[in-house]
Design an enzyme around this catalytic site. Structure first.
Site, PDB file in Angstrom:
ATOM      1  N   GLY A  49       1.035  -0.176  -5.020  1.00 49.73           N
ATOM      2  CA  GLY A  49      -0.225  -0.913  -5.018  1.00 49.73           C
ATOM      3  C   GLY A  49      -1.009  -0.602  -6.270  1.00 49.73           C
ATOM      4  N   ASN A  54      -1.057   1.805   5.580  1.00 48.23           N
ATOM      5  CA  ASN A  54       0.005   1.026   4.945  1.00 48.23           C
ATOM      6  C   ASN A  54       0.618   0.134   6.021  1.00 48.23           C
ATOM      7  OD1 ASN A  54       3.337   1.789   3.631  1.00 48.23           O
ATOM      8  ND2 ASN A  54       2.062   0.009   3.325  1.00 48.23           N
ATOM      9  N   GLY A  55       0.566  -1.168   5.792  1.00 52.82           N
ATOM     10  CA  GLY A  55       1.117  -2.091   6.775  1.00 52.82           C
ATOM     11  C   GLY A  55       0.183  -3.262   6.978  1.00 52.82           C
ATOM     12  N   CYS A  75       0.809  -1.208   0.000  1.00 54.39           N
ATOM     13  CA  CYS A  75       0.000   0.000   0.000  1.00 54.39           C
ATOM     14  C   CYS A  75       0.843   1.258   0.000  1.00 54.39           C
ATOM     15  CB  CYS A  75      -0.877   0.065   1.251  1.00 54.39           C
ATOM     16  SG  CYS A  75      -1.945  -1.344   1.453  1.00 54.39           S
ATOM     17  N   TYR A 102      13.962  -2.873  -2.729  1.00 49.45           N
ATOM     18  CA  TYR A 102      13.051  -2.983  -3.876  1.00 49.45           C
ATOM     19  C   TYR A 102      11.812  -2.092  -3.816  1.00 49.45           C
ATOM     20  CZ  TYR A 102       9.648  -5.022  -7.102  1.00 49.45           C
ATOM     21  OH  TYR A 102       8.708  -5.194  -8.086  1.00 49.45           O
TER      22      TYR A 102
END
Ligand code: SF4
Length: 484
Positions: free
Chosen positions: A42, A117-118, A16, A257
């Site tokens: 995302g 996010n997570g 996300c 990445y």
């Protein structure tokens, strides 16, 4: 089968990206631009919620930001000077419009919108208890647990209820929350997922990565600290640190990445770190060769670092087509193979007769590496060596990253020699875990590590309550089977 593009199927996928802005007449348009810059985090769905001083407005859609949020009618419907948005892959909860964020609820204290996010690693356990006490869930997303914890908290103010909720969750969260009073941004105590703060004119912005600030023309102010809660209202910006202090453990894979190379993460240029990883890799695992070839695009900075440190020429031996969409219909295995060639092709004139070192950022299932090594051989390479700018990925992530089941990770199934045989490379080497930390400016991996690196080491920095409970259930099932 509908899937993301062929190479990304063999990558860990960040789940996300979040973006929020308080105090701009163009709030929702800026959120759309910010989300566009975070699209790599995302690609299955996106959403924006705005607040116009009286009402919340939300638009959520499956697919990319472009095509959904570049429409004038959509942006004009998202009125107000405060807005937040979210791009996602599916994490906890299946891919469905009801799981697309921001999630919204009308609480006793007023509206509450949240972009996350997570991943909350005790969401199932908390949900069990909340449902037992009467909560009714609208989605299967772990994020909704936070809303119900806020709704049922016995504290008096909304901020206290929110902090009470956060104290009950485990795992990784960078959150942007909107209430009628203003915007709240926070990071979990270990700061596993990133979140930065910026300004644009008089507006305050929160974003998963600095690249989103750059794209909207905002100035970077600072990162939101691990365990920090930042509140933005008419009264100004204030910061709280409601958790007991602990040493931070931000995700090391952001550097490998996930983040865009033009972002600054934890104060370091992602591009520079990736080059430094490549240089470490060249020192640790040198090889006699004619060319250093990056696996596009994510292997490029590390390949440049490897080439500079080794003195072997860097060349674009694989050419990427920019006209293959990230979404591609692949009806069968044979066509999946064709898909790789549609996206990337060997630069035959360069490769033929050469000893090639391919540099990539990671190996997950290994299917991509196998195809690329073969692509080099088909193009006439006399030797193909593979160098990987991260240690072997042999554990799953429970902090908001889409990892295949552990049994599907190549490194879980095979040692380095076995992996080398599997992908048919002449040699294979990964940067060491200490080499990775050195590229980040550390002396090496400390006894209490400076980052979360659990997918490489299995050293998870939080409890994994849901996983542990599942393991216990599995044990009970096995016991029941044996007794039966
Ligand atoms: S397990 Fe790996 S991908 Fe997940 S947060 Fe930790 S370092 Fe990042």
């Amino acid at each position: 089968m509908l899937t993301t593009h062929p190479y990304d199927d063999d990558k860990l996928r960040e789940e996300c990206g979040v973006f929020g802005i308080w105090g701009s007449d163009s709030a929702s348009a800026l959120v759309a631009l910010g989300l566009h810059a975070l699209q790599h985090r995302g690609q299955e769905a996106a959403g924006i919620t705005s607040w116009d001083g009286r009402h919340f407005h939300t638009h959520r859609a499956m697919g990319h930001v472009a095509g959904n949020f570049d429409r004038d009618d959509v942006i004009r419907s998202l009125t107000g000077t405060m807005a937040c948005g979210h791009v996602r892959y599916s994490t906890t909860g299946e891919t469905a419009i009801r799981n697309v964020q921001p999630l919204y609820a009308d609480l006793a204290s007023g509206g509450f919108a949240v972009a996350h996010n997570g991943n909350i690693s005790n969401a199932m356990a908390l949900k069990h208890e909340l449902v037992r006490r009467g909560s009714i869930f609208q989605s299967t997303s772990d994020t909704e647990v936070i809303i119900h914890l806020v709704a049922t908290s016995t504290y008096r103010t909304l901020l206290d209820k929110f902090i009470d909720a956060l104290k009950q969750v485990e795992g990784a969260y960078s959150l942007v929350v909107m209430t009628p009073e203003g915007m709240i941004a926070c990071r979990d105590p270990l700061g596993i997922r990133p979140l930065v703060m910026g300004t644009l004119g008089g507006a305050t912005i929160f974003a998963s990565e600095t690249v989103a600030l750059d794209v909207v023309g905002a100035d970077f102010v600072r990162q939101v600290d691990p365990g920090e809660v930042v509140i933005v209202t008419e009264a100004g910006v204030r910061s709280l640190k409601p958790f007991a202090p602990v040493a931070a453990r931000p995700c090391i894979f952001e550097h490998v990445y996930f983040s865009r190379p033009d972002s600054i993460v934890d104060g370091s240029s992602v591009y520079s770190v990736r080059k430094a990883i490549g240089a470490e890799l060249a020192r640790e695992s040198p090889v006699d060769a004619d060319l250093i070839v990056p696996v596009p695009d994510s292997g490029t900075p590390a390949a440049i670092g490897y080439a500079q440190a080794s003195g072997i020429p860097f060349e674009l031996g694989i050419i990427r087509s920019h006209y293959v969409g990230r979404t591609f219909i692949q009806p069968g295995d044979q066509v999946r193979h064709l898909g790789v060639k549609l996206k990337h092709n060997a630069n035959r004139a360069l490769i033929a007769g050469k000893r090639v070192v391919l540099v990539d950022d990671s190996i997950v299932r290994g299917t991509t590496s196998l195809k690329i090594v073969q692509m080099m051989r088909d193009a006439g390479a006399t030797e193909v060596h593979l160098r990987i700018a991260s240690p072997p990925t042999w554990h799953s992530c429970y902090y908001g990253v889409d990892t295949p089941e552990r049994t599907k990770l190549l490194a879980h199934r095979l040692d380095v020699g076995g992996m080398q045989d599997f992908i048919h490379a002449d040699s294979l080497a990964f940067v060491s875990i200490d080499g990775l930390y050195k590229a980040l400016g550390e002396a090496g991996r400390a006894a209490r590590p400076q980052h979360c690196d659990a997918c490489f080491t299995g050293d998870y920095p939080t409890r994994l309550t849901d996983q542990d409970d599942l393991a216990v259930e599995d044990q009970f099932e096995m016991l029941a089977e044996r007794v039966a």
